[in-house]
Design a protein around this motif. Structure first.
Motif, PDB file in Angstrom:
ATOM      1  N   ALA A   3       0.807  -1.203  -0.012  1.00 50.33           N
ATOM      2  CA  ALA A   3      -0.001   0.085  -0.010  1.00 50.33           C
ATOM      3  C   ALA A   3       1.008   1.208   0.244  1.00 50.33           C
ATOM      4  O   ALA A   3       1.817   1.338   0.517  1.00 50.33           O
ATOM      5  CB  ALA A   3      -0.713  -0.147   1.386  1.00 50.33           C
ATOM      6  N   LEU A  77      -6.412   3.116   7.074  1.00 50.82           N
ATOM      7  CA  LEU A  77      -5.245   1.905   7.123  1.00 50.82           C
ATOM      8  C   LEU A  77      -5.000   1.543   8.441  1.00 50.82           C
ATOM      9  O   LEU A  77      -4.521   0.211   8.437  1.00 50.82           O
ATOM     10  CB  LEU A  77      -4.000   2.634   6.541  1.00 50.82           C
ATOM     11  N   ALA A  87      -6.023  -0.725   2.561  1.00 51.75           N
ATOM     12  CA  ALA A  87      -4.712  -1.150   1.737  1.00 51.75           C
ATOM     13  C   ALA A  87      -4.913  -1.696   0.381  1.00 51.75           C
ATOM     14  O   ALA A  87      -4.185  -1.199  -0.421  1.00 51.75           O
ATOM     15  CB  ALA A  87      -4.341  -2.282   2.512  1.00 51.75           C
TER      16      ALA A  87
END
Length: 165
Positions: A3, A77, A87
């Protein structure tokens, strides 16, 4: 694929990422979900009051909105209920060629994302009567630790740059 860091994204990519995550989290039932920015802002204010946060106006446009959007993306996140979706989006973040982000778009996306995130924590019921909107926050039995509304309100206040008084 890893990510992308929200801090490394352009403002536009942050807003587009929040928009995509919100669509994946979102509840499309109009009886439960605010339909416009005013109702979403009223919902956030009502949650903060229910959680013991001081009622205040918060910035959702300009630099305040861009900062809050980035902070919310970081929070998504880290939150166990949203981290996998966030992500996934940030593994290939959306981008486009537009250089600036319209303030109205930032505010709308920010409020929509906040409401979608809140719906992963509590059941939000909206009642519209005689031109007024009321909100009920119902705790889910399996995820209802004492103080959940206070915790959510404090998180929202922190994300929007508020301080507890």
């Amino acid at each position: 694929m890893t990510a992308a860091s929200p801090e490394a994204l352009s403002d536009r990519s942050v807003v587009l990422s929040l928009q995509e995550i919100t669509e994946e989290l979102g509840d499309t039932d109009p009886a439960r979900t605010p339909l416009d920015a005013d109702e979403a802002q009223s919902l956030v204010t009502a949650l903060m009051a229910a959680g013991g946060e001081r009622a205040r106006t918060f910035g959702i446009a300009g630099e305040d909105g861009r900062r809050a959007a980035r902070q919310l993306l970081v929070h998504l996140l880290q939150d166990p209920d949203t981290s996998s979706r966030a992500a996934e989006v940030l593994s290939d973040p959306p981008a486009d060629e537009q250089m600036s982000v319209e303030a109205a778009l930032v505010g709308t996306v920010l409020l929509g994302a906040l409401v979608a995130w809140l719906q992963t924590k509590v059941d939000i019921r909206i009642h519209r009567r005689d031109g007024h909107t009321e909100f009920d926050f119902r705790l889910r039995k399996e995820a209802a630790p004492p103080g959940l509304l206070r915790e959510l309100a404090a998180t929202v206040a922190r994300l929007l740059g508020g301080t507890r008084e």
